[in-house]
Structures are given as C-alpha cells and as structure tokens.
Design an enzyme around this catalytic site. Structure first.
Site, short mmCIF file in Angstrom:
data_model
loop_
_atom_site.label_atom_id
_atom_site.label_comp_id
_atom_site.label_asym_id
_atom_site.label_seq_id
_atom_site.Cartn_x
_atom_site.Cartn_y
_atom_site.Cartn_z
N VAL A 1 0.70 -1.24 -0.02
CA VAL A 1 0.01 0.01 0.03
C VAL A 1 0.88 1.23 -0.10
O VAL A 1 1.89 1.39 0.81
CB VAL A 1 -0.89 0.08 1.08
CG1 VAL A 1 -1.57 1.34 1.31
CG2 VAL A 1 -1.88 -1.04 1.23
N GLY B 1 -6.95 1.23 6.36
CA GLY B 1 -7.67 0.07 6.15
C GLY B 1 -7.61 -0.54 4.65
O GLY B 1 -8.51 -1.63 4.43
N GLU C 1 5.17 -14.79 2.84
CA GLU C 1 6.57 -14.44 3.65
C GLU C 1 6.83 -13.17 3.40
O GLU C 1 6.34 -12.53 2.62
CB GLU C 1 7.51 -15.36 2.70
CG GLU C 1 7.48 -16.66 2.71
CD GLU C 1 6.92 -17.33 1.52
OE1 GLU C 1 6.59 -16.51 0.53
OE2 GLU C 1 6.27 -18.34 1.62
N TYR D 1 -0.23 -8.72 9.31
CA TYR D 1 -0.79 -10.30 9.09
C TYR D 1 -1.40 -10.84 10.37
O TYR D 1 -2.51 -11.58 10.34
CB TYR D 1 0.00 -11.15 8.43
CG TYR D 1 0.34 -10.57 7.08
CD1 TYR D 1 -0.73 -11.00 5.90
CD2 TYR D 1 1.86 -10.35 6.51
CE1 TYR D 1 -0.31 -10.34 4.73
CE2 TYR D 1 1.95 -9.73 5.47
CZ TYR D 1 0.92 -9.74 4.25
OH TYR D 1 1.17 -9.33 3.00
C1 COA Z 1 1.80 -4.09 5.42
C2 COA Z 1 1.02 -3.09 4.83
C3 COA Z 1 0.55 -3.72 3.28
C4 COA Z 1 -0.10 -2.72 5.53
O1 COA Z 1 -1.35 -2.16 4.68
P1 COA Z 1 -2.15 -0.88 5.35
O2 COA Z 1 -3.12 -0.61 4.34
O3 COA Z 1 -1.28 0.12 5.88
O4 COA Z 1 -2.98 -1.85 6.37
P2 COA Z 1 -4.48 -1.59 7.39
O5 COA Z 1 -4.49 -0.28 7.33
O6 COA Z 1 -5.28 -2.27 6.50
O7 COA Z 1 -3.82 -2.13 8.57
C5 COA Z 1 -4.85 -3.23 9.28
C6 COA Z 1 -4.22 -3.36 10.62
O8 COA Z 1 -3.03 -4.04 10.35
C7 COA Z 1 -2.07 -3.71 11.55
N1 COA Z 1 -1.06 -2.86 11.13
C8 COA Z 1 -0.93 -2.26 9.96
N2 COA Z 1 0.21 -1.74 9.72
C9 COA Z 1 0.84 -1.75 10.85
C10 COA Z 1 1.90 -1.29 11.26
N3 COA Z 1 2.77 -0.37 10.67
N4 COA Z 1 2.46 -1.56 12.87
C11 COA Z 1 1.67 -2.23 13.62
N5 COA Z 1 0.37 -2.54 12.99
C12 COA Z 1 0.04 -2.48 11.91
C13 COA Z 1 -2.94 -2.63 12.67
O9 COA Z 1 -3.50 -3.50 13.44
C14 COA Z 1 -4.09 -2.28 11.44
O10 COA Z 1 -5.19 -1.57 12.11
P3 COA Z 1 -5.37 -0.19 12.88
O11 COA Z 1 -4.66 0.58 11.68
O12 COA Z 1 -7.03 -0.23 13.05
O13 COA Z 1 -4.51 -0.44 14.18
C15 COA Z 1 1.67 -1.66 4.56
O14 COA Z 1 2.39 -1.31 5.61
C16 COA Z 1 2.88 -1.80 3.16
O15 COA Z 1 2.51 -1.71 2.37
N6 COA Z 1 3.95 -1.89 4.05
C17 COA Z 1 4.92 -1.89 2.87
C18 COA Z 1 5.11 -3.21 1.82
C19 COA Z 1 5.12 -4.34 2.57
O16 COA Z 1 5.70 -4.73 3.69
N7 COA Z 1 4.71 -5.41 2.08
C20 COA Z 1 4.00 -6.77 2.62
C21 COA Z 1 5.23 -7.45 2.31
S1 COA Z 1 4.70 -9.09 2.79
#
Ligand code: COA
Length: 162
Positions: free
Chosen positions: A81, A89, A113, A125
């Site tokens: 994202v 979300g 992974e 996750y």
């Molecule tokens: C991991 C990733 C995809 C999460 O996407 P996102 O849209 O930010 O996630 P959401 O907003 O849907 O989060 C849902 C829940 O996950 C958890 N969460 C998400 N990001 C988090 C963070 N940085 N730290 C702790 N908890 C986290 C929380 O519980 C969150 O709910 P809340 O915001 O109400 O507390 C995003 O951080 C990302 O793109 N990271 C870089 C690329 C990456 O690591 N990809 C995954 C490789 S497998």
C-alpha cells in the site's frame, strides 16, 4: 488514522509500471537487483492462476496484491500500500477480497512470506488472523531470512498446517 474507502479491481496493463516501482521501493528495497520488474509483473497479469489486484482511493492508485491460486492453497506473492494510504484499512480491504475469493474457489489456506525485519507487515498479518509457521534462512537472495505466515480459511480456528 481514519479508514479511507477504496475500490478494488483487477489490474490492467497500465498498472504494470506502478506496481513494479512500488515493489522496488517498498518491498525489495535494499536487496540486490529488481526481481519484480515490469516484465515479471506483465507475466503475472497474464498468468491463468495469478490474480493481480489494484486498490484505488480518492481516484489514486493506493495499493496492489499479487496472489497465486492453487487448488487448495493460495500464495500471496507481492503486496503493498502506498505510504500515504497506509493505516487506512486499504491493505485489510484487499486481503478480505482475496480471502472471500479464495473461499469461493475452495481454497482453504493462504501463505505469505515477509522479510524477518518487516515488523509492520508481521503486525498487519497477525491483525488479520495469520499465524507464523516458521522461518526460511536465505529466502531473499541468499542473504535475508523470511518469516512465513499462514491463514486458514473457513473458520476462525487458525491452526497452521505445514
Ligand atoms: C503491510 C501493509 C501492506 C499494510 O497495509 P495497510 O493498508 O497500511 O494496513 P491496514 O491499514 O489495513 O491495517 C490493518 C491493521 O494491521 C495492523 N497494522 C498495519 N500496519 C501496521 C504497522 N505499521 N504497525 C503495526 N500494526 C500495523 C493494525 O492492526 C491495523 O489496524 P489499525 O490501523 O486499525 O490499528 C503496508 O504497511 C505496506 O505496504 N508496507 C510496505 C510493503 C510491505 O511490507 N508489504 C508486505 C510484504 S509481505
């Protein structure tokens, strides 16, 4: 951060460059080379067992997910994202879309992974019911360890299966 509504759709040719650049900058950052380059993303788009999703928010490209579907297992290969849209979300909305489609297709578990130092992804996750199932040394270019996680579908009982 408040949640932002998003639209989820299948990726098109015009999304390839954006997906590849996000992979380089957000997922493969610091690793040698660029393995999810545009040619590989284009191949994923054509793959019969691969689903490439895009999430749009406020009419902008907000995120994507690449999932390989097997008969009973799905593998989340690439997922990100945009930083400006994280914690709104959108990642959760994409995973829910994938889980619903997987269930409809008879898939009973999703594997993923991530780099062992990616604590944000791990928390994400975990929040979605994935459980850690082990580590794979050298998974990333023989240098970095991966953490493997799994989500069982069809019930909230998420006992991992090796
Ligand atoms: C991991 C990733 C995809 C999460 O996407 P996102 O849209 O930010 O996630 P959401 O907003 O849907 O989060 C849902 C829940 O996950 C958890 N969460 C998400 N990001 C988090 C963070 N940085 N730290 C702790 N908890 C986290 C929380 O519980 C969150 O709910 P809340 O915001 O109400 O507390 C995003 O951080 C990302 O793109 N990271 C870089 C690329 C990456 O690591 N990809 C995954 C490789 S497998």
């Amino acid at each position: 951060m408040s949640k932002t509504p998003c639209t989820i759709r299948l990726a098109r040719g015009g999304d390839i460059q954006q997906i590849a650049v996000m992979s380089r900058c957000l997922i493969e950052v610091g690793l040698r080379g660029w393995t999810w380059h545009p040619t590989r993303i284009a191949r994923a788009l054509r793959g019969r067992e691969t689903c490439v999703l895009v999430a749009e928010a406020e009419e902008r490209f907000a995120g994507f997910a690449i999932t390989e579907f097997g008969d009973t297992r799905a593998h989340l290969s690439l997922f990100a994202v945009q930083p400006a849209y994280q914690r709104r979300g959108i990642g959760m909305a994409m995973i829910e879309w994938i889980m619903e489609s997987a269930l409809t297709a008879g898939v009973t578990q999703i594997d993923v992974e991530m780099r062992s130092n990616n604590f944000a992804a791990r928390s994400f996750y975990e929040a979605l019911g994935f459980l850690p199932t082990g580590q794979v040394a050298g998974y990333y270019q023989n240098i970095e360890t991966a953490v493997r996680m799994q989500r069982r579908l069809g019930s909230m009982a998420t006992t991992p299966e090796q």
